[in-house]
Write an enzyme that holds these catalytic residues in place. Structure first.
Site, PDB file in Angstrom:
ATOM      1  N   GLU A  68     -74.574 -39.433  78.742  1.00 22.67           N
ATOM      2  CA  GLU A  68     -75.619 -40.372  79.168  1.00 22.67           C
ATOM      3  C   GLU A  68     -75.934 -40.237  80.654  1.00 22.67           C
ATOM      4  O   GLU A  68     -75.057 -39.926  81.458  1.00 22.67           O
ATOM      5  CB  GLU A  68     -75.167 -41.809  78.892  1.00 22.67           C
ATOM      6  N   ASP A 243     -70.572 -49.492  72.562  1.00 21.71           N
ATOM      7  CA  ASP A 243     -71.506 -49.169  73.638  1.00 21.71           C
ATOM      8  C   ASP A 243     -72.461 -48.030  73.317  1.00 21.71           C
ATOM      9  O   ASP A 243     -73.048 -47.427  74.204  1.00 21.71           O
ATOM     10  CB  ASP A 243     -70.750 -48.844  74.924  1.00 21.71           C
TER      11      ASP A 243
END
Length: 371
Positions: A68, A243
């Site tokens: 990410e 998450d």
């Protein structure tokens, strides 16, 4: 006659902080002081939520994990974090999470700081959990269940002990060695003095009687670690481990039974335990509670839940804190990341030959014809 061009200033070489530098910062300041400073920065930045240019993180998913990029900016500083999440990494001798971050000057685009963020992410995640629990948990909370005893567990335990006066932590992990590691680390740490640790045989046993429940597991799966039959009146839940899409910890019915708070709603609906619920399920962004725009806990018997996925603003806060403290403590060193140019319009100067190569000559006419 043209005037000489002034070389770029010292900011062209950003400060570099290694994991050892961040560890040294913690050692010199003290663990509790560092956590307090980080929590204060995170709280301050939540209070100016609307001053940030925000977006959900950009994620690249694979069968084994996710990589990410987490960007954010205010009017003066830009920051991003690179971070991965690969639960199988430990079998290869690699951390589940590895990260680094950059802080830059918006006015010029000059990088100011390049820092490790693996250790820092554990610190800022723990600090954010405390900021949320301070606003949402019952003020008399003293007992916490810590479900998941991996790499971030010590940081959560110490943060809640020092910043929220937690005195008892009930521990559970599917891997008994993880719990043994956590207990050994804390029992050898003077910062954990006065903290009572209890190893539990199941999630249910750990949660029983807990004022706060923190889940911080790593498996990339749709798990239901906490279910409604485990809930007790007045409990606060920090759901930290869920998450990314397909990675959850809390049963959907637990969210339905609770008052739910999030960081950045567009991101949490994609990545958090909230992903199991319809788009009209009501949640409250934490900044509204911290700024006094809305109430957090309504009463002492209410179940509250912070569906925490980690947001770029928290990394922004951590990077600006590191930058300030590292300069004050003279930690880290400049890194020659950017080109030093006597003429900023002449990038070619970096590769311009400084002398003819022996035994060779250049035929200018031939070069001209080639073009």
């Amino acid at each position: 006659m043209t005037s000489p061009i002034t070389p770029l200033n010292h900011h062209s070489n950003p400060l570099f902080l290694s994991p050892q530098d961040v560890a040294a910062l913690i050692s010199r300041q003290g663990f509790a002081t560092t956590l307090q400073g980080l929590a204060a920065c995170i709280h301050q930045d939540f209070l100016r939520w609307n001053s940030f240019d925000k977006a959900p993180r950009v994620a690249s998913h694979s069968l084994d994990g996710v990589i990410e990029l987490m960007p954010i900016a205010d009017a003066s500083r830009y920051a991003f974090k690179y971070v991965n999440g690969h639960p199988k990494n430990t079998a290869k001798g690699l951390p589940t999470v590895m990260a680094f971050g950059v802080l830059a000057d918006v006015a010029t685009g000059e990088p100011l700081l390049l820092s490790e963020m693996t250790l820092t992410t554990a610190l800022r995640t723990a600090a954010t959990s405390v900021v949320a629990a301070r606003a949402l948990a019952r003020p008399d909370s003293r007992v916490m269940a810590l479900i998941g005893n991996g790499a971030q567990s010590e940081f959560q335990a110490l943060a809640f002990h020092h910043l929220l006066d937690i005195t008892d932590i009930r521990l559970y992990d599917i891997d008994p060695q993880a719990t043994a590691k956590l207990m050994a680390n804390l029992r050898a740490n003077p910062d954990a003095a006065g903290l009572r640790l209890t190893r539990c045989a199941s999630v249910r046993e750990a949660v029983r009687g807990a004022d706060i429940v923190t889940t911080i597991t790593a498996d990339k799966t749709n798990a239901a670690i906490i279910t409604t039959d485990m809930l007790e009146a007045g409990m606060h839940i920090n759901g930290v481990g869920g998450d990314c899409p397909g990675k959850t910890e809390i049963h959907a019915d637990v969210l339905r039974a609770a008052k739910v708070f999030v960081e950045f709603e567009p991101q949490t609906r994609i990545e958090g335990d909230l992903q199991h619920l319809p788009s009209d399920f009501a949640v409250i962004e934490l900044w509204r509670v911290l700024s006094g725009q809305t109430v957090g806990r309504d009463n002492t018997t209410q179940i509250t839940l912070f569906d925490s996925v980690g947001f770029a603003m928290e990394d922004f806060s951590a990077l600006r804190y590191l930058y300030t403290q590292a300069q004050a403590l003279q930690l880290g060193a400049p890194i020659a990341l950017m080109a030093q140019l006597s003429d900023p319009k002449d990038l070619y100067q970096l590769i311009r030959p400084t002398a003819a190569v022996p035994g060779r000559s250049v035929d200018a006419a031939a070069v001209t014809e080639a073009f």
